[in-house]
Design an enzyme around this catalytic site. Structure first.
Site, PDB file in Angstrom:
ATOM      1  N   HIS A   9      52.431  47.891  33.441  1.00 57.46           N
ATOM      2  CA  HIS A   9      51.381  48.764  33.952  1.00 57.46           C
ATOM      3  C   HIS A   9      51.982  49.650  35.042  1.00 57.46           C
ATOM      4  CE1 HIS A   9      47.411  49.254  36.328  1.00 57.46           C
ATOM      5  NE2 HIS A   9      47.811  50.361  35.765  1.00 57.46           N
ATOM      6  N   MET A  63      38.089  43.935  35.411  1.00 59.35           N
ATOM      7  CA  MET A  63      38.313  42.704  34.660  1.00 59.35           C
ATOM      8  C   MET A  63      37.858  41.561  35.547  1.00 59.35           C
ATOM      9  SD  MET A  63      41.908  42.890  32.674  1.00 59.35           S
ATOM     10  CE  MET A  63      42.182  44.047  31.349  1.00 59.35           C
ATOM     11  N   HIS A 116      42.672  37.444  38.431  1.00 59.05           N
ATOM     12  CA  HIS A 116      42.896  38.860  38.121  1.00 59.05           C
ATOM     13  C   HIS A 116      41.602  39.659  38.002  1.00 59.05           C
ATOM     14  CE1 HIS A 116      45.133  42.266  36.516  1.00 59.05           C
ATOM     15  NE2 HIS A 116      44.293  42.326  35.510  1.00 59.05           N
ATOM     16  N   HIS A 153      53.320  48.371  38.565  1.00 57.29           N
ATOM     17  CA  HIS A 153      52.163  47.737  39.170  1.00 57.29           C
ATOM     18  C   HIS A 153      51.974  46.302  38.738  1.00 57.29           C
ATOM     19  CE1 HIS A 153      48.127  46.487  39.732  1.00 57.29           C
ATOM     20  NE2 HIS A 153      48.272  47.106  40.865  1.00 57.29           N
ATOM     21  N   HIS A 154      51.942  46.084  37.458  1.00 53.18           N
ATOM     22  CA  HIS A 154      52.004  44.701  37.018  1.00 53.18           C
ATOM     23  C   HIS A 154      52.618  44.592  35.642  1.00 53.18           C
ATOM     24  CE1 HIS A 154      47.727  44.809  35.235  1.00 53.18           C
ATOM     25  NE2 HIS A 154      48.454  44.317  34.267  1.00 53.18           N
ATOM     26  N   TYR A 176      49.656  52.183  30.581  1.00 49.10           N
ATOM     27  CA  TYR A 176      50.055  50.862  30.100  1.00 49.10           C
ATOM     28  C   TYR A 176      51.062  51.066  28.973  1.00 49.10           C
ATOM     29  CZ  TYR A 176      46.374  48.370  32.600  1.00 49.10           C
ATOM     30  OH  TYR A 176      45.576  47.820  33.568  1.00 49.10           O
ATOM     31  N   HIS A 230      40.498  44.112  38.794  1.00 54.24           N
ATOM     32  CA  HIS A 230      41.122  45.387  39.157  1.00 54.24           C
ATOM     33  C   HIS A 230      40.674  45.772  40.574  1.00 54.24           C
ATOM     34  CE1 HIS A 230      42.195  46.416  34.720  1.00 54.24           C
ATOM     35  NE2 HIS A 230      42.942  45.477  35.241  1.00 54.24           N
TER      36      HIS A 230
END
Ligand SMILES: *[C@@H]1O[C@H](CO)[C@@H](O)[C@H](O)[C@H]1NC(C)=O
Ligand SMILES: *[C@@H]1O[C@H](CO)[C@@H](O)[C@H](O)[C@H]1NC(C)=O
Ligand SMILES: *[C@@H]1O[C@H](CO)[C@@H](O)[C@H](O)[C@H]1NC(C)=O
Ligand SMILES: *[C@@H]1O[C@H](CO)[C@@H](O)[C@H](O)[C@H]1NC(C)=O
Ligand SMILES: *[C@@H]1O[C@H](CO)[C@@H](O)[C@H](O)[C@H]1NC(C)=O
Ligand SMILES: *[C@@H]1O[C@H](CO)[C@@H](O)[C@H](O)[C@H]1NC(C)=O
Ligand SMILES: *[C@@H]1O[C@H](CO)[C@@H](O)[C@H](O)[C@H]1NC(C)=O
Ligand SMILES: *[C@@H]1O[C@H](CO)[C@@H](O)[C@H](O)[C@H]1NC(C)=O
Ligand SMILES: *[C@@H]1O[C@H](CO)[C@@H](O)[C@H](O)[C@H]1NC(C)=O
Ligand SMILES: *[C@@H]1O[C@H](CO)[C@@H](O)[C@H](O)[C@H]1NC(C)=O
Ligand SMILES: *[C@@H]1O[C@H](CO)[C@@H](O)[C@H](O)[C@H]1NC(C)=O
Ligand SMILES: *[C@@H]1O[C@H](CO)[C@@H](O)[C@H](O)[C@H]1NC(C)=O
Length: 577
Positions: free
Chosen positions: A304, A460, A385, A235-236, A203, A387
């Site tokens: 990310h 999450m 959201h 990724h995000h 991150y 994971h």
């Protein structure tokens, strides 16, 4: 007397009908052809339908619209309607067996709401259930659907010639039309030649500043800007607003480096994109405010990077592009984070086919953290959201302990396909309402517990609700209090069975929840609460009940109006007698 009575009844009846039908507002519009001769507008009940569709075609002849399995006529589910020269209307639910006149279905599942001609156009409005239980109809699902249309120059339904076409639209999972944004100004917030470390997941955070604006502007569209060749790496991306006017420029590891304490100050999600997402367009009456003294100026851009082979030396400059306009819209948009507070003490058992986690938001806490009166939140989109272990997420909306709808449902959650999804109807969250986020995990392939946390191998359970008008609440999450009770937590099994998994899920769900609400200036208020039971979501359910006899809030409202109408009739009948 009778005349007056009749007029009044007619008036109430018309009012009732217009209220009932206009309650399903048509939020979305797209042209089906490049010449802009045929358009559809639609909206739907978020609680599993029905869907209302309006087709507008530039003809005074017949109009056909429907769903096709392949793009051709064969096997398609269509409606054909129009207004005759004498003003009478025709409309029927049909199905096509080939390139011939579609046959009228034995079971009519489309309800005509309105059909009219005006100038050179015909407007046909109708509704139907998503799943009609009729083999002559196609189910409407949250997938890209192949829409077909055709029209004639007169009311004799015959071969349509060139007046036909096809367009693919995901009606139920709509992120806005991908029409050109060429005429809007934009700015980019990106990483700049960041060398991604040789770790499987990283991150990266960077404090960025908005360009300066001379006046208030609205951001109306956000596009991902992925550096060519790095599609597998990015990724995000999340952009969090920072609370301070002045912020130090920092970058580096978001959560574990020396700069992370500063990064933590920026917590308000402002924009988000994840792998598989595209551009996001705001509804026509809403934009994100920039350029006023109330608007954030500094942001934390969180990138990310997913680098499964831990390759070293990859350089990235990806980020987000923001289209904006000085023609500000009616409302400023806000984003509320809700769900399970990210706390490492929260564990998800391994070997679970299904494990459900619950987070609670109590909006009755909001007034204590806001100055002045608190407006209703008109929720228009949600970004769900979890994971890697997440397989489903649902957001329940409760009023006075009763569920009144969903603010987001994804029964087939895919980590790599996250993006904001517009609701079919704007949902109004009033102060006092409760929001429950339910996340379903599948940890069949895991050997050890998974904890809530920031890495992709942690979990999450969050929903980012996009709403208007914006207020200063940043997040509203909860944790089950029981996770802090070491005497109970030390008893969790090391060898989980289906039974112990089920009782642990129940323990977390029925535990008193600590609801934590935080505002933009880091004011915090904490209260206790409990998780309410969520209804099954109805999206995939087959419904043969005709529209108007379901049990939705909308229909209850209609029933109430009819009851009033009945009372008025009785009253006038008594007057007459
Ligand atoms: C719509 O149809 C009318 C009459 O056929 C025609 O004059 C007009 O140009 C059409 N509109 C568009 C946008 O093509
Ligand atoms: C953009 O603006 C130009 C010039 O004002 C105009 O010709 C064009 O049609 C516009 N494009 C779109 C997509 O609105
Ligand atoms: C990023 O790296 C490229 C290639 O080395 C270079 O052309 C570019 O100027 C760099 N950008 C910045 C903002 O440093
Ligand atoms: C990964 O990066 C670190 C620090 O940059 C370096 O010491 C290490 O040798 C690298 N490992 C591999 C496998 O490249
Ligand atoms: C902290 O931020 C500064 C400024 O961007 C940067 O030079 C430094 O490398 C960062 N520290 C770490 C450990 O990333
Ligand atoms: C959970 O994942 C496993 C392995 O991928 C799969 O076989 C199983 O069907 C999944 N369970 C559910 C309920 O989806
Ligand atoms: C909530 O329910 C209680 C009991 O059913 C009722 O007395 C109260 O008026 C309701 N409140 C609202 C805001 O509907
Ligand atoms: C299982 O996870 C817990 C919590 O993260 C950790 O403390 C423990 O060391 C892990 N056990 C194994 C065998 O990896
Ligand atoms: C933890 O749970 C035990 C057993 O239910 C209870 O007796 C104890 O009071 C709890 N401790 C705290 C701090 O709540
Ligand atoms: C886990 O439980 C199963 C049955 O519930 C048992 O067969 C197995 O031996 C246990 N494994 C361990 C490591 O305790
Ligand atoms: C749990 O139940 C599923 C079927 O529902 C079964 O396949 C699995 O082996 C069970 N797991 C344990 C640990 O008992
Ligand atoms: C946030 O909450 C604190 C404490 O209630 C309050 O003093 C502050 O004004 C609030 N901030 C905003 C922007 O409303």
């Amino acid at each position: 007397m009778i005349g007056k009575c009749g007029n009044l009844l007619l008036c109430i009846f018309a009012w009732c009908c217009s209220v009932c039908f206009s309650a399903t507002t048509l939020l979305f519009t797209e042209y089906l052809d490049s010449a802009n001769l045929v358009s559809i507008s639609w909206g739907f009940d978020n609680n599993g339908g029905p869907i209302t569709i309006q087709v507008v075609a530039n003809t005074t002849g017949w109009v056909g619209f429907g769903f096709s399995p392949s793009g051709s006529m064969t096997g398609s589910d269509v409606v054909i309607g129009g207004v005759n020269p004498d003003g009478t209307v025709y409309f029927a639910d049909r199905h096509a067996t080939g390139n011939t006149l579609p046959l009228v279905d034995a079971k009519q599942d489309y309800t005509l709401i309105d059909l009219k001609e005006s100038g050179s156009t015909t407007t046909m409005t109708f509704s139907r259930q998503l799943q009609t239980c009729d083999t002559d109809d196609l189910p409407i699902t949250a997938t890209p659907m192949i829409l077909i249309y055709a029209y004639g120059s007169n009311d004799i339904i015959s071969y349509h010639g060139a007046s036909r076409g096809v367009k693919v639209i995901n009606l139920l999972n709509y992120a806005g039309s991908v029409q050109s944004a060429v005429n809007y100004s934009y700015f980019d917030l990106t990483a700049t030649n960041f060398t991604v470390p040789n770790l499987t997941t990283f991150y990266y955070c960077k404090i960025v500043q908005l360009p300066s604006f001379s006046q208030k502007n609205h951001i109306i569209r956000i596009d991902p800007l992925i550096q060519k060749g790095n599609e597998d790496l990015v990724h995000h991306m999340v952009l969090y607003a920072c609370p301070f006017d002045k912020m130090i420029y920092l970058d580096g590891d978001c959560y574990f480096g020396p700069n992370s304490t500063t990064f933590y100050l920026c917590q308000v999600v402002f924009a988000a994109w994840a792998v598989g997402g595209g551009a996001f367009e705001f509804p026509a009456n809403v934009g994100i405010s920039v350029g006023t003294s109330q608007d954030p100026l500094y942001f934390r851009l969180e990138m990310h990077y997913n680098n499964p082979l831990a390759t070293s030396g990859r350089v990235d400059s990806s980020g987000l592009r923001f289209y904006y306009t000085p023609q500000v819209r009616q409302y400023d948009a806000g984003i509320l984070e809700t769900g399970v507070d990210v706390d490492q003490k929260y564990v998800i058992p391994p070997g679970a086919n299904i494990f459900k986690s619950y987070g609670l938001c109590k909006t009755n806490i909001f007034p204590s953290l806001l100055s002045g009166p608190v407006s209703d939140l008109n929720v228009f989109a949600s970004l769900l959201h979890t994971h890697l272990a997440g397989v489903a997420i649902r957001v329940g909306h409760f009023r006075n302990k009763t569920q009144i709808g969903f603010l987001g449902v994804n029964e087939n959650y895919d980590f790599s396909l996250q993006r904001p999804i517009l609701l079919g109807q704007t949902a109004v969250v009033t102060v006092g309402d409760e929001i429950v986020v339910e996340c379903t995990y599948n940890t069949t392939n895991r050997k050890n517990v998974t904890t809530m946390g920031l890495s992709t191998t942690n979990e999450m359970c969050l929903a980012f609700l996009m709403y208007y008008p914006r207020n200063a609440i940043a997040n509203c999450n909860s944790v089950p209090m029981v996770i802090y009770n070491s005497s109970i937590m030390s008893q969790t099994p090391s060898n989980w069975s289906n039974n112990s998994i089920a009782s642990f899920q129940q323990l977390l769900k029925t535990s008193t929840q600590t609801v934590i609400v935080i505002n933009l200036t880091a004011g915090v208020n904490v209260q206790e609460g409990s998780i309410l039971d969520m209804q099954p979501s109805l999206v995939a359910e087959c419904k043969s009940i005709p529209i108007g006899h379901g049990n939705s809030v909308l229909n209850n409202y209609c029933s109430l109006l009819y009851l009033i109408l009945l009372i008025v009739v009785i009253y006038y009948l008594e007057e007459i007698l």
